[in-house]
Structure formats: structure tokens, C-alpha cells
Enzyme design. Sequence first.
Site, PDB file in Angstrom:
ATOM      1  N   SER D 162       7.663 125.139  32.775  1.00 29.67           N
ATOM      2  CA  SER D 162       8.410 125.245  34.017  1.00 29.67           C
ATOM      3  C   SER D 162       9.902 125.306  33.700  1.00 29.67           C
ATOM      4  CB  SER D 162       8.081 124.021  34.860  1.00 29.67           C
ATOM      5  OG  SER D 162       8.752 124.058  36.072  1.00 29.67           O
ATOM      6  N   GLU D 245       5.757 111.962  33.989  1.00 31.87           N
ATOM      7  CA  GLU D 245       5.319 113.051  34.852  1.00 31.87           C
ATOM      8  C   GLU D 245       4.393 112.530  35.951  1.00 31.87           C
ATOM      9  OE1 GLU D 245       2.642 116.038  33.197  1.00 31.87           O
ATOM     10  OE2 GLU D 245       3.493 117.550  34.533  1.00 31.87           O
ATOM     11  N   GLU D 374     -10.659 117.830  37.803  1.00 33.97           N
ATOM     12  CA  GLU D 374     -11.663 117.268  36.897  1.00 33.97           C
ATOM     13  C   GLU D 374     -11.028 116.238  35.948  1.00 33.97           C
ATOM     14  OE1 GLU D 374     -11.233 120.609  37.505  1.00 33.97           O
ATOM     15  OE2 GLU D 374     -12.929 120.714  38.888  1.00 33.97           O
TER      16      GLU D 374
END
Lengths: 365, 365, 406, 406
Positions: D162, D245, D374
Site C-alpha cells: 500500500s 496493524e 479464514e
Amino acid sequence: MNFQFSDEAEALRDQARRFLEDKSDRTKARAVMNSGSSHDAALWAEIVALGWTALRVPEELGGLGLSVLELCVLAEEVGRALSPVPFTSSVLLATEALLIAGTDAQKAKWLPKLADGSAIGAVALAEGTAVPGGKSKLSIAGGQASGQKAPVADAHSADFFIISANDGLYLLEKSAAGLTIGDVETIDLVRRSSRLTLSNAPVEAMAGGREALERFLQSAAILLAFEGLGGADAAMEMSVTYAKDRVAFGRKIGGYQAVKHRLADMYIKNQLARSHAYYGAWALLTNAPELPLAAAGARVAAIDAYQFAAEENVQLHGGIGFTWESDCQFFYRRARTLALSLGSKTHWSDRVVRNLEQRNMPFAA
Amino acid sequence: MNFQFSDEAEALRDQARRFLEDKSDRTKARAVMNSGSSHDAALWAEIVALGWTALRVPEELGGLGLSVLELCVLAEEVGRALSPVPFTSSVLLATEALLIAGTDAQKAKWLPKLADGSAIGAVALAEGTAVPGGKSKLSIAGGQASGQKAPVADAHSADFFIISANDGLYLLEKSAAGLTIGDVETIDLVRRSSRLTLSNAPVEAMAGGREALERFLQSAAILLAFEGLGGADAAMEMSVTYAKDRVAFGRKIGGYQAVKHRLADMYIKNQLARSHAYYGAWALLTNAPELPLAAAGARVAAIDAYQFAAEENVQLHGGIGFTWESDCQFFYRRARTLALSLGSKTHWSDRVVRNLEQRNMPFAA
Amino acid sequence: MDFEDTAEEAAYRAKVREWINANKASIRAEDHSSRAEAVTAAKAWQALKYEAGYVGITWPKAVGGQGGTAMQQIIFNQEEAKVNAPTGLYAIGLGMCIPTVFSHGLSPDIAARYVPVAMKGEEVWCQLFSEPAAGSDLAGIRTRAEPDGDEWVINGQKVWTSGAHLSDFGIVVTRTDPSVPKHKGLTMFIVDMKAPGVEVRPIKQMSGGSEFNEVFFTDVRVKDTHRLGAVGEGWKVSLTTLMHERLAVGGKPASAPGVQEMIELAKAIDLEEGNALEQSHVRNQIAEAYINDRGIALTRMRTISALSSGRTPGPESSISKIVVANTMQDMGAFASDLCESAGLISGENLPHLARFQGSYIGSAGLRIAGGTDEILRNIIAERVLGLPSDIRPDKDIPFSEATRLS
Amino acid sequence: MDFEDTAEEAAYRAKVREWINANKASIRAEDHSSRAEAVTAAKAWQALKYEAGYVGITWPKAVGGQGGTAMQQIIFNQEEAKVNAPTGLYAIGLGMCIPTVFSHGLSPDIAARYVPVAMKGEEVWCQLFSEPAAGSDLAGIRTRAEPDGDEWVINGQKVWTSGAHLSDFGIVVTRTDPSVPKHKGLTMFIVDMKAPGVEVRPIKQMSGGSEFNEVFFTDVRVKDTHRLGAVGEGWKVSLTTLMHERLAVGGKPASAPGVQEMIELAKAIDLEEGNALEQSHVRNQIAEAYINDRGIALTRMRTISALSSGRTPGPESSISKIVVANTMQDMGAFASDLCESAGLISGENLPHLARFQGSYIGSAGLRIAGGTDEILRNIIAERVLGLPSDIRPDKDIPFSEATRLS
């Protein structure tokens, strides 16, 4: 910002959980189911002795005068333990109804007895397929009521009933002429229910009319959400424990993603339910304008979480979970009881939206 | 009992699949998306040459006069391949509409051209938030129509439109005075759509009134269900292939239960959709009284299956599935197109129930 | 495409109908409540069928079967179901056990002793596979069989044995060699359920019913002649038995209510907003139930159609039980929700409510019995879609060591 | 229980508000469309914050931070969000990279060189972790760093980086020893994004946007002084980075519409049966969205409340992203369903429809970015509920061999 329970309330939780684990493991629920008795009288006596029935009763009426937060804590713990006592009927519902809608005379007569355990109360809202707070077929004239209420939990133990009618709440004594109490069988084999048939039975109006009835339903929604949350967490923990122990194909079943992800989904739903329940507790405590919305949200989230946890708890146990001897059935059945005793999920979802239509959100969702 | 496609139809399927795999892998859809063109004209010409556009046109009008079963087979295969041609608009919808509701003159004029590829047809049912077959705002008087239709797929390629109004279907030529065609952008970047604005545009009534419109909607629901089924199966197979290839944490991701069970759920939904689609094909073929129910069931099951497969296909691909370069987006977008182009799942669910209310089931469900 | 019988099928159906019509006066409908009478009724009907040549329709003539087609069996079952004939008592014995006996029995004597008597319905059979520590993981069984001369001595415990209390014989999977990996040390036997050392105890289910049993084996002796298949080949033999099971299960239980019942229930409920059936969420839910229930019935048509035309059916029937059981559970909860507090009450006078309540409880068991949702998804993913199987740490090590992984 | 600030919090908030009010004239709202101008605006605002002592509020004073509390940081963020201040450019650099630099940098010189300049906003940072073959399985990275004197030479490819195109520096995880198991041979470095051999290519997403990049390293040289942590300790270092994060992500994206928007959209749609908002299935769906969206906001309150009272927050915030992303997808589909065919059209004039359409596309990416559904369920199951971890065949074997498992 303080969106959590106080240290005192958490201490009460620890004490309650220890007491119930010690005195009311699920063999107590099973014993009541097998015996067909209305409740475990010895356990109830101990609960009375601990002051739980007096918790919310004002000090001047012989109670402890504690806040609704402490009551929420106990509701959750009793829900976890599936304790076979009329705590929900008498403490979470009848006592709160009296506090909300009782006349001074009614409070003075019944609250001291509820507090010291010499009386048990129950509430009778249900009428067939109607939603609570919806249209009642009970006819009331000249202080006498006629009609039916079913299912009414703990009716056999109760000394009086708080019943709902179109214009608010009424108090009906068990000894009233014209009252017949008949058994009904429900899906819940521990918490017994009855059908009240009233034929010109004398009833006493309570205060506050429909507004008090509404306020009581909101309070009941939040307290039953805590009870359901306790059950949902206990069902999840039962599954987690089993998944850590049971072996299939050479490994603990909790290591298979099908099992672990289902349990993660239970955790997610239970946490959402917990957050909404806390919001409800805050709204009750502060009598916030958000109360109707918070109550509806707490109830919907709790119904959702408990149904999922109860169904998947059986599933994750496999065959053993479907036996009569397994405790899975208690959660499976109780989840239905809580889902239907106070208006269905659809009914309360409608209330969520009604409230959202009317107000701006107090903070961004 | 013969609830399956004939050997001839299966042979056509094999042939169609080989042709489309050879000529129309998904790079064709990407090329049309990137170029902004209305469709792949070279591919369309080959499809015409294969006789697919003539399939259902009677022999006396220059067609092959085959049954709707063969058309179902092709609808599924074109749905699988995401072929960027006006097959859905012209063959599945416009040709069938003419067969169902065309006057003799309309059939004689257009069917030979549709068959030999010298004309392309499109249908214009959509009007804002209305359901197809619901109330139309198109005003029709004196053979002239005014109003709007959007989104209309393949309008730029089409030579004529079949439009719906409150009293049935009408035919509108592209050259009609008072017709303006403006671009609208939709979620689907391959199949382009437009807005038709009619201002006293001359239209020709088709036969059969509302009844023919209804019959056409049922036919369209089933044919689009086959198209969606093809897409749902292709999305599933794309996921299965990736899951057998991609490695994470030292093993193929298809070995993780979270992945394999999701794929099993796709398979389940796709099989249910296939069974309902076959039921629809049977009902169309035999013009059975069950047709309205079978059509509604086929459409609901196909919408459900395609949405699930398309969403989870992106998910199971992880980051790469969310890139512009991945083909996942074609299914994700096309599933929405099919879900909304002919009335939503809720609309067709309502039709399922309406039909169930009216009839007894021909065999136990 | 059509739903009609072929000419041969129609002829066979006519013949079956004629026979059933001639004999249906003697049918006592399937009845789970009154056990002794139910058994008598089932035995009588089975004897009639045997006489008329409607038992073992698809079995080879060599073993006493009719050498017929799968379609003939399906047609007979359909016609039999229309008159509610009592067939449950023999479902496992004739559906699973006897085919294993005539396929894997060691001698013609064994087949001659057991097959005809079972076909007549004079002896009832059960299947003894699952154990407390071996449910989904069937190869994890611990019941031992140890050789002793020309006999074997069986010790251990089985569970979820359907009909054990009514059975004369059973087929039992045992571990005969714990020193090899789990799938390799198994052997199957015919066991006399009345033999000394066999004890049957009913299991009460959450639903209150007791169709299943625990079976305890204490020094139960079985002759080696009663072995099914080779020593150590029990896993392979049991897979063929289970193949028969998978074909037998999957349809919707007759007791479970469906979409028509849901419509009738909803119609009976008037809400303040109007009739419950007019509510859009009710209509969505009914449509969803229809997609699932009818979808499974139609999927079955696809399978039957393949059989009818002599093709091998596809794997689509593998979706059946998981869809049926979950739809039952969802509809059960939804139906009681619709009734609000009345939905809690057993015997409340609302159309079909009692059946939906029963279905809500029963579905929790159906999601587990005969392969859990999780096992069935694994089967679809691995066998149909070809995805890699789960990692099984116990697969290649001696069973005696593998149990220590627990 | 209350939602009010404590006295200290109120005082801090008042101070922050006063400062923001005094400076908000210079704020140019967060703007993703016009890149160069947006960067200029973000840099200007960052410089002001730095001057006023609102950067690194919770960081130690020794590295130039304010030594403040997590609650102070939250309060500052809340007030800053109210004025739409442009903060996205620094989210990763100051949220994840710089804390790693001052925690794991090898010398005070390194911290002195990079930390203050980054705090002022003069240099922008990115985080180079994911690779084509290492998405969810982050320890599977293949980008090599090989020693050469007092330097390292980096070759390989990163993906999903990013802001790489706007960055001056990055932190990069590399494999320095393929002969040991995958988690053990990793080392992290500071890399100059303008150095020779670094090539940044934007990735176009399904949504049409390009916030992410591929970054190619060809013989890129990094001094050993720019290592973060010990050689072979890159996995541990990256976990501390990721911890930051996980705290940063999870809320609902500002662009995503919520239940109020759904109510307004439904109100605008008149069906033949009446207004769409009166339909029971619409009301059920809105209530469900409310339970999820508001539930996550309330869960965040629980976390903040714990911070406010000096407790350690529970693991409940781990549910956030999975609920937010899936609710966005469900609502996006539902909103367009509600609009029937108009739901397909971009720019159709219905309230908030365009946002729901965007949300339906974007949510497909949000369910993947920063930990797939998941992976997040695995984390909840393993770290919160204590269930066994997945079997990982590559865990204890040399990475060079493990890649052959592919």
C-alpha cells in the site's frame, strides 16, 4: 468512557459463578427435569439467603437497593448455569415489573416478601400467537379479568402474577377466585409452564398504563438478553471443551477448520450479543433515550447468538450430543424458550427498525 | 421417467462446450470490456454460422425448429463461457418472445433475420425499481409509446426491441422516430446496457396481451436460470482448480476444510439449481401446468447459487482474486446482472409462494 | 423429458399395484408407538412380499433374488409407500446386512442358512459398526476379536445400533490386529444377538425416542465360518455395506412437515399487520424451503432417471441428507417463531405445529446420524470435487500407537 | 457505566479541540482523487501536528514521542476524524513502520536519522511483506537478501504494498537463510524506495482503484546498519509490526454506507405492496445490519473503555473486520436487490445506491485484505479459544525443501 461493569459488579459475578458452579451444575437442571418438580427449592433457599432476590428491592422495603447492573450480572450467571429456580420469573421479571409499575401499596405488600423469599412472583404476558405489548384478548371490567394466558413460566411456584392487558399491567393473586392453573407442556423440560384461565378473576391495576408496560418490556428484553448471553457462552464453552478433548482421525476435532471456524462464529455472535447487552444495561441504568433501541438490539442479538450456539453445540458433539443424557439438550431447548417468551426475533427486529426510523444514531454505527 | 437431456442435446452440449472453450475463453470477455465495444462481432458471426441463432426458429421461417431443451443447453454453455455476444438478448429473449407473442406478420418479418444473423433483437422490460410484469409507466396510445426503459442490454447491437407495457408486449424498431438510446453504465462491464427514451415512438402491439407477457417472463426465467447455472458452475470450477494448485502453509489450500467445505456448499447450491432448472426445462417443453412454479423455482435457485459461487470464488482466490486482471470479477459482476435483470430473488420468491398457494404439489417435495 | 414411466416401467408398476391392491387389506400402517404389534405387522407384510417375489428385487437370482432392475425396486418402494406399508424393521437387515452376507460370506452354507430366512422376515438383522470412540472416524473402532481355535472371542462396546433390541443377528466390525494401521486390522463377523455375553441397552435420545442401542460384548464367541471376508479386510467389507446405506438414506423423513404445512400454518396466524402468509419474510422463507425440499426431490428424479435409462447416476445424490436435515432445522425454528409464544407449547392447536416442533428436535439428530454435515461436506469435496483429503496423523501407524495420539 | 470522558480525558479532549479549531482552516479534507494535491495537503497537516506535539502520542519520550496514553491517541483520532483531516498517507509509516524502526533499529543513529523526519511527515513509509506466493502464509516469502561485505543484496518481488508509489522508505522482510525452517530464516531491513533496482508498479483492483502496488527488487543494496533486529529474527520483528496493524484496522471504512442509508434507500422505493421499508424482510435485514454494525461499534467501546480505565482490552476486537466486511457485502447485495433492475445502474438517482454498489465491490476485497475471513477465524479459534492449530507440514523442515511441497 466507562462501558464496562464496575469492579464491584465483577466481584459479584465471580462470587455468583463460584456459587453456581459449586451448587448448581447442570445435574440440578436434570434432577428437576426428571422429578417433574417445579424447581429446586433447596437451591432457591440458598439464593434467597445470598440476597439475590433482595438485590433491587429498595432498602426501606427490606432490600439491598443495588443497581440494575448487578442484576444483569446475575442474569448472565443464572443463564450460564441453567439453574432450575424461578429467578427469571420472580427476580428478573416480577420484581422489576413491580419496581416499574407497582403502586405504592403493591410495592409495600410484595417487595419485602420477594426480597426475603417468602413470596415468588411470575409474569403472564403470553397469549397464543400475539406479541407481547400487542392486542390482548383479556377482557377487564369492574376489577375482574377473563381470558387466558399461556405459557406462563413458574406459575406453580408463584404467589402472584403480573399480567398484561391492553391498557397496562395488572396484579393477580394466586388465591384469586376464578383463576385456574393448568399444566402445559413446552419444549423446555426444566422450566415448567402453565395456562392461566381467568373467569371474572379479581385483578388490581398497576400504575403507568401502557407506557409502564412498554418500559417493562424493554427492561425484560435486556435482562433476558443477559440470561441468553450466559447460556450462549456456556454452550460455546461446552463445545470448546469437547473439541479440545474428542479425537477423530488421529487428532483433536478442535484442530479441524470445520469445527474451529464454527466455534469462531459462535464467539463472534456471542461478542456481538455481549456488546448489545452492555449497551442495554447502560441504557437501563441511565434511563437513556436510546433505551427502546438498545433493548431491541440486545434481544435480537442474544436470540441469534443463543440459537446458533445451542444448535451447533449439539452438532459438534456428534451422536453423544443428541442423547438424553447429554446436557446439550438443555441449551437447545432453553434457547427456544428465551427466543419465544417475550416476542420473537422478527418482532424485536421490527422494533429495532421502528426506533432507527425515529431517531438519529447517538454515534456512528 | 426421463428427467434428463436427450443424447442429442448432450451431444450439442459437448460440441458447444468445445467450440466455446476454443473460441471464447474469458479473454474474449476481457477484450470487449477493454475495448468498450458492444460485443465480439467475429465470435457472433461464428455462432450464427453454427446455427445457434436459428435453433428455435421454425423450419418454414428458415430455422432449425429444435426444442427448447437444446436452447437450455446452449444457455448454460454461453453462461459458462461468459461469451461477449448478444446471445441472451437476441436468442434467449427476443426470439422466444417472438415465438410466444409475435403476430404472424412479426414472426415472418423478424424470425428469418434472427435465424440467419442479419438482425439482432433485444428486450426492454426494466423500468427503475419496478418488477417486470408489474406496473409500467410507459404510456401507449394510438400506436405510439412514451416513457423510458433502462437498463436495456445490447441495445446498441439491436435492430429491434421487444418492450413490455401494462397490457402486454410491443415491438419497437430501432429506426423508429422518437426513440433515443443513451448509454448507462452498470456493474457489468462486458454486457453493455442503455436507456431507451421513447417520445411518441411508433410501436406495434404483439399478440396475447398480459398473458403472453407472463408466459414470456416464465420462459425467460428458466432460460436465464440455465445461463446463471453455467456461470455458477464455471465459478465453482475456477475455485476448485485454484484450490488444487495454490499452496499455503505447506499444503494445497483445497486440503483445508474451510476451503473444501465452502466448495462443497457451492456444489450443493449448484446441484439444487440444476435440478430446478431441469424442472423448468421440462415444464417449458411440455407446457405443463407447473410451469409458473417451475420457472419461479428455477430462477430463485439459480440466483442463489450464482451469487454464492461468485462471491466465494473471489474469496477463495485471496488477493489475486480481487485484481482487475483476475477473471473472478466477471462472475462477480455477471451474477448481479442476472440477479437483477428480470426481477429480484424476492420477487420470484413471492411468485413461488403464490403458485404454491394455488396448487397442490404434483409430487411430494 | 417426461415424468412418465417407460412402457416396461408402467407394466411393472401395474403388476405391483395389482398385487398391493389385492393384499393391502392386511397392511397395518407403519407404527412406531406400539412395538410388539408393529413387529407382528411388519413380519406379516414381509412374509407376503416374500411369497409374491418382491423381496430382493435387484439381488441375483442365485441368492434368491429377482435379478431385477433398480427401477423396479424404486417402483415397488413408491407403491409400497403409498399404502404406508411397515418396512422399517427390515431396512437395515435387507438393505445392508444381507447383501454383505451373500457377497462376503465364506461358504454357500452360510448364505443358505441366513439369506432366505431373512428375506421371509423371520429373522431381523442389525449392523454393529459405531463405537463411543469411533463415530465419524469409523475405522477407529476398538472392539476386539481374538482367535481361539476355530472360534473368535469378541469383547467391546458398540453404540448407535439401530434396532438391536429387535434383532436376531447382526454384522459386527472388530479389530483383530492392533499392530497394523487402523484400516488394516479389522475383520467383520456375523454375530448371534441372543448369544451369551451380548447385552443390549437402549439409548434415550434428546427427542425422547429410543430407536438406538448400546451393545456390549463380553467374551462372545463366534465361529470362524461366520466371518465375512478375509481376516484384516473388514474395512473394505464395511465400505460395501456403507455404500448400501448411503443409497438408502437421504430422503426427507415421512414425519417431517414441508412447505405446504408451513403455508397452512402461516395462513392460520393473523398478525396485527395482517395474515402471516402475506409477510414478505415469511414468503422468502417458504420459497427457500421449497428450493431445498423440492430441489432434493427433483435431484432424486435425476438419479432415478439415470437408473431408468440404464446410466450410472451422478454424484448429485450426495447432497441430499445435508440439505434435508438443515432445512428441517431451519423450518422448525421458523415455524415456532411464527407462532410467537404459542410456538413453545406442545399440543397447541395450530396446524402442523406439533410436527414442526418435533422436526426441530429431530433434525438436530438427523444432521449427525449416518454421516455428520462435516463428514458429508468432506465426502463431496474429496470424492466429487477431487480436493485433497484431510491430513490424518493416525493413518499409517499401528493402531496401538495411534490411540496414544488421543 | 457511562459514555462520558473521565475528567482527564475531558481535559485532554478540550485541549485537542482548541488546537484543532485554531488550525482547521488549513485542513484540506481527505481526498483520494487528486493525488499530488492530496499529498501536499497531508504533508502540511502532518507538519502542523508535529509542531504541536500530536505525533507519536503514545511513543516513548526518548524517541520523540509524547509518552501519552492510548486513550489520548484515541481522543486525538476522534477529534481529527470529525474535521476529515488527511491522515491516510502516514497511517502505515507511523502506525507500523516507525515503531518497528525505533524498537528494532540497530543504533541510535538510525532512529535519529529516520524517526523525526517521518514524524514531521517529510518522508513517507511503506511496509513490504506480502508476496505472490506468500499471502495468508506470510512466512512463505521468497525475496532473498544475500550478504556482501557490510551490505545485503535484495532480489525478489513484493505485492499488495500500500502506498509504495508515494513512499521514500520501506521496511522489507527477506529470506536470508533458506536452509532452515521457514519462520527462522527471515531478516528485516529498511530499504530506500528510490534506490537503484527498486521498481514500483500499481495493481489495478476489481474495484478499479489502485491503492496497492507490486514492488520488484533487482540487486538492491542495503547497508547492514539498516537491518531491523538480528539476522534470522525477521519473523518475530514482523509480528510486532503486524500487531500494530491489527490494532489499526477493523473499523468500517468511511465510504461504506450503513443502516441509516439503507433506511433512506428503502423509504425511497415504492412497491405495489407499499413502501419497501414496510416489508418485513427489509426490516429483518436492516435489523441484522444494525446488530452487526452497531455491535462492532459497541465492541470498540468496550475496548476503549478498558484502555480508559487502564486495563488490557480483551480479545473481542478480533471479530471486527470479519463482521464489517461481510455485512458490507450482504448489505450491498441487498440494497441493489431492493432497487430491482435500477440497482444495476451506476449513478442511478436513488439515495445512497452508488455507495452500496461500491461497497458491494469493495467488500469482496475487504474480506481478504489484512487477513482473510479464514485466517481471522483461525486466529479467533486458536488464540482466543485455545483450539489446536492447523497441521503445517512445512513448519519444521528447511524452507528450501518446503517449497518443493508445492
